[in-house]
Design an enzyme around this catalytic site. Structure first.
Site, short mmCIF file in Angstrom:
data_model
loop_
_atom_site.label_atom_id
_atom_site.label_comp_id
_atom_site.label_asym_id
_atom_site.label_seq_id
_atom_site.Cartn_x
_atom_site.Cartn_y
_atom_site.Cartn_z
N HIS A 283 1.25 -1.69 -0.02
CA HIS A 283 -0.06 0.19 -0.30
C HIS A 283 0.33 1.00 0.07
O HIS A 283 1.85 1.34 0.85
CB HIS A 283 -0.53 0.02 1.14
CG HIS A 283 -1.96 0.83 1.78
ND1 HIS A 283 -1.09 2.24 2.52
CD2 HIS A 283 -2.72 1.71 0.68
CE1 HIS A 283 -2.87 3.00 2.38
NE2 HIS A 283 -3.29 3.19 1.88
N SER A 284 0.26 2.37 -1.00
CA SER A 284 0.77 3.68 -0.66
C SER A 284 2.75 3.53 -1.13
O SER A 284 2.71 2.71 -2.09
CB SER A 284 0.74 4.24 0.78
OG SER A 284 0.98 5.34 0.57
N LEU A 285 3.34 3.90 0.01
CA LEU A 285 4.47 4.11 -0.08
C LEU A 285 5.35 2.91 -0.44
O LEU A 285 6.41 2.54 -0.27
CB LEU A 285 5.42 4.61 0.94
CG LEU A 285 6.62 4.40 0.83
CD1 LEU A 285 7.60 5.88 -0.80
CD2 LEU A 285 7.29 5.60 2.53
#
Length: 765
Positions: A442-444
């Site tokens: 998720h995300s970074l």
């Protein structure tokens, strides 16, 4: 044990306060002729003994559940149904004796509110271990975990922890606690042994009260004949007799026996006493007016076959930024994703009895040192709360882009995933040979995971792309300057030669020992900014149409980029492979309750802008959601329908729902909330959309245009009505509990059918 129970005797002449073994280990004295040595078995062969027969009595065989489902998740509530014991140990006309291990049910309280039952396999295993512990420690059996060793006696002889819940947790029968195996959790999960249960809900009584009732029941009714049948339908019959044949006083209540099978619990609170007095004066019996019917033994007998299949696919769930602010967040998010996946497994993959997908959280942030407290020390005190929030979340991006701390982050995540994988293989030896591993980031976390898999190094990238001194401006006067530039050029050439030699020496070892100790089957990115990072690193569209353009299939078999259309952090990956895919719509992820959806690999690419628009649409205007409308001249994600007039284009079905109903988003319905449109309406919307696209030649991409080998960008469907700006705030964290996302993940992780598998292998070749 209460003082009352210790000092009073039952009417049957037997003391209420029996020794610990009398209370907790009645089977040690032998049950239907079973010897003590035969009862306390090792965990490895206990089930075969229990499932076969008890002692020499052929009528004591356990319940045969060969035709029942092998595994079922329970939410803690049991529907009213027959007590399935007619073919089990409780036969017609049987006498009262001790409960067997299959009749006892163990529970856990994970949410600190409701007791939930372990599946039959787990409950049997815990019960066997518990009886073994009580045999080894007869003086500790009736001491609660809080009592400890106050008497100064010797320490209790321990037994091995019991693996439960698919191997994710272990139970300490001495402390009666449950704890996770693969991640850290501060709060232990309490477990309890259930013997007596309330009618209807089948929730257990508190263990102390349950032990007293069981002790009293055996003291008073042991050897007496039970009724011909024991079905929960009988629980609805009122007890006409006002006189109880036996009673037991508890701390805040009392229990009345009206017969050997009719036992009722009454509260001794003042209000309950007043209510009983009034109703009895009106002619109602005590039991029918205020009593709670109790049942001895659980509604379903525990069976060894009641367990999940062996795990064939594990999924590492990697978090992004913000974990420092809330270290337990990834554990809760993974739990939500696991729960959603279980629901989808039961609904769509119930026939996969030999496969099981398990999700494991990967928490990499808390173990990192990074700058220590340097950033905190230079943070001003004004609006400190906001600054601390930014330091604990957005600062992770700056850490990762810093050459000083990047390696520490990638090394920390690599070590944690390898640790989890080796731990899982050590507890499941057969998995290392046949199991598969996927990663959900998720995300970074998507960027970090990608760099670990590909081995991307910013320092090598810098050296490889630094400008050649020969290309610099040499026209400026100055002999010394030209000499230094020439020397710099020669030094750089020498450096390249040394790097090539060094890489050549390490080539063999790098191939033999990659960063990750497992092959990645699928890499799922959720709300990912990976495309931006790749673009800033110089990745540009090519002409091969495969993910090998930046992620070779030898490293990861397949890449998926999942995003919500209004997620401000997410970017598309496909246009970095083929440029014209910037004008191709992402693949729409099916709603979880769609009947017979089109397989994702069979969905043809459709144009995002099939027609040239004459005028642009303002951001504040609203258009029909793409999930219910054909492709528009220009696709606007997350638009809001703000008036009833515009909402009327949804059709008569939505009008009938009223204004309040259309305010719920489809994205939030995926997390389990009740939706606005019914399932039949959603089918109509989806079929209408597909039919419109198939009838519009301009919407489908020209067959002569180069297509991707496999689609990568997958987009969640928007709600019937969604506010663009509010959705932008919530959508980035909404993936975890989405049933649509859970079904999408499972669709690609469960092994395909033989025909589909052959097709995929040919495509890989």
């Amino acid at each position: 044990m209460s003082d009352w129970a210790k000092t009073n005797e039952s009417p049957g002449g037997m003391e209420s306060g029996q020794p610990a073994l009398e209370r907790h280990l009645p089977l040690l004295r032998g049950r239907r002729g079973l010897s003590q040595d035969g009862m306390i078995l090792g965990l490895e062969d206990a089930y075969s003994e229990y499932h076969g027969r008890l002692g020499s009595d052929p009528g004591s065989a356990y319940l045969d559940i060969g035709d029942e489902p092998a595994y079922s998740e329970s939410d803690g509530s049991v529907a009213t149904k027959k007590r399935n014991r007619s073919t089990g140990s409780r036969h017609r006309g049987e006498v009262v004796t001790e409960l067997g291990p299959e009749e006892v049910r163990w529970f856990y309280k994970e949410d600190k509110r409701t007791w939930k039952p372990f599946v039959g396999h787990d409950s049997l295993t815990i019960e066997v271990s518990y009886r073994k512990f009580c045999e080894l420690n007869p003086d500790k059996a009736d001491a609660s975990p809080e009592d400890g060793d106050r008497d100064g006696g010797s320490a209790a002889i321990g037994v091995e922890a019991v693996c439960v819940r698919g191997g994710l947790y272990e139970v300490d029968v001495k402390e009666k606690e449950c704890y996770p195996v693969y991640w850290n959790q501060q709060d232990r999960i309490p477990v309890m042994r259930g013997q007596w249960f309330t009618d209807g809900t089948w929730l257990p009584l508190e263990e102390e009260d349950s032990d007293l009732i069981e002790q009293e029941h055996l003291a008073r009714f042991r050897g007496q004949q039970m009724k011909d049948s024991f079905e929960t339908e009988a629980a609805t019959k009122p007890v006409d007799s006002k006189d109880a044949i036996h009673s037991l006083k508890l701390s805040r209540s009392h229990v009345d026996w009206h017969s050997v099978d009719e036992v009722y619990l009454y509260s001794d609170a003042t209000t309950s006493k007043i209510a009983r007095t009034v109703t009895q004066k009106l002619g109602f019996s005590k039991a029918s007016s205020s009593g709670t019917r109790l049942h001895r033994g659980y509604v379903e007998e525990a069976a060894p076959e009641d367990k999940p299949p062996a795990t064939t696919h594990i999924v590492f769930v990697v978090h992004g930024i913000g974990q420092k602010m809330d270290q337990g967040r990834i554990i809760r998010n993974t739990s939500m994703m696991r729960d959603a996946a279980r629901k989808m497994e039961e609904k769509h993959f119930s026939d996969r009895t030999t496969e099981h997908v398990e999700f494991l959280p990967v928490e990499w942030r808390s173990r990192l040192t990074l700058d220590g407290d340097t950033v905190d020390s230079i943070t001003p005190d004004k609006v400190r709360g906001l600054r601390d929030m930014l330091n604990s979340s957005a600062m992770d991006i700056m850490y990762y882009t810093s050459p000083l701390y990047r390696d520490e982050i990638t090394r920390g995540l690599t070590l944690e995933m390898n640790r989890l994988y080796m731990l899982f293989c050590s507890r499941n030896p057969e998995f290392e040979e046949n199991g598969k591993v996927s990663i959900v980031s998720h995300s970074l976390g998507c960027v970090i995971t990608f760099d670990i898999m590909t081995g991307w190094d910013p320092l090598r990238f810098h050296h490889g792309n630094a400008p050649d001194p020969a290309d610099l401006d040499m026209s400026r006067p100055g002999f010394e300057e030209r000499r230094l530039l020439e020397e710099l050029r020669l030094t750089k050439l020498r450096l390249r030669d040394l790097e090539n030699q060094f890489q050549g020496l390490q080539a063999s070892s790098a191939i033999a020992a990659p960063a990750l100790r497992f092959k990645v089957e699928n890499f799922f990115c959720m709300g990912s900014p990976l495309a931006v990072f790749l673009a800033l690193r110089g990745i540009r569209p090519g002409a091969n149409g495969t993910q090998d353009h930046f992620l070779p299939k030898s490293i990861c078999r397949r890449l998926f980029n999942i995003f919500h259309p209004t997620d401000p952090v997410a970017y598309r990956l496909e246009p970095l492979i083929l440029k014209h895919y910037s004008n191709i719509t992402p693949v729409q992820i099916h709603w979880y309750n769609t009947t017979s959806p089109t397989p994702y690999d069979q969905i043809r690419p459709t144009l995002l802008n099939p027609l040239k628009e004459s005028a642009s649409v303002s951001d504040t205007e609203s258009i029909p959601s793409p999930c219910t409308s054909p492709p528009q001249p220009r696709r606007h994600y997350g638009e809001s329908i703000t008036s009833l007039g515009k909402a009327s284009i949804m059709g008569a079905a939505s009008i009938g729902k009223g204004l309040g109903g259309i305010l719920f988003s489809r994205f939030s319905r995926s997390s389990g909330q009740e939706g606005v449109a019914s399932e039949s309406e959603e089918k109509v919307y989806e079929k209408k959309e597909e039919a419109t696209m198939s009838q519009s030649p301009s919407a489908v991409m020209d067959s002569t245009t180069l297509e991707l080998e496999r689609r990568i960008d997958f987009e969640l469907r928007e709600g019937l009505v969604e506010s663009r700006y509010w959705s932008a705030v919530t959508s980035h964290t909404g993936y975890w509990c989405s049933l649509d996302v859970a079904l999408f993940l499972l669709t690609f992780m469960y092994r395909p059918n033989e025909g589909d598998e052959a097709t995929e292998e040919n495509q890989d070749l």
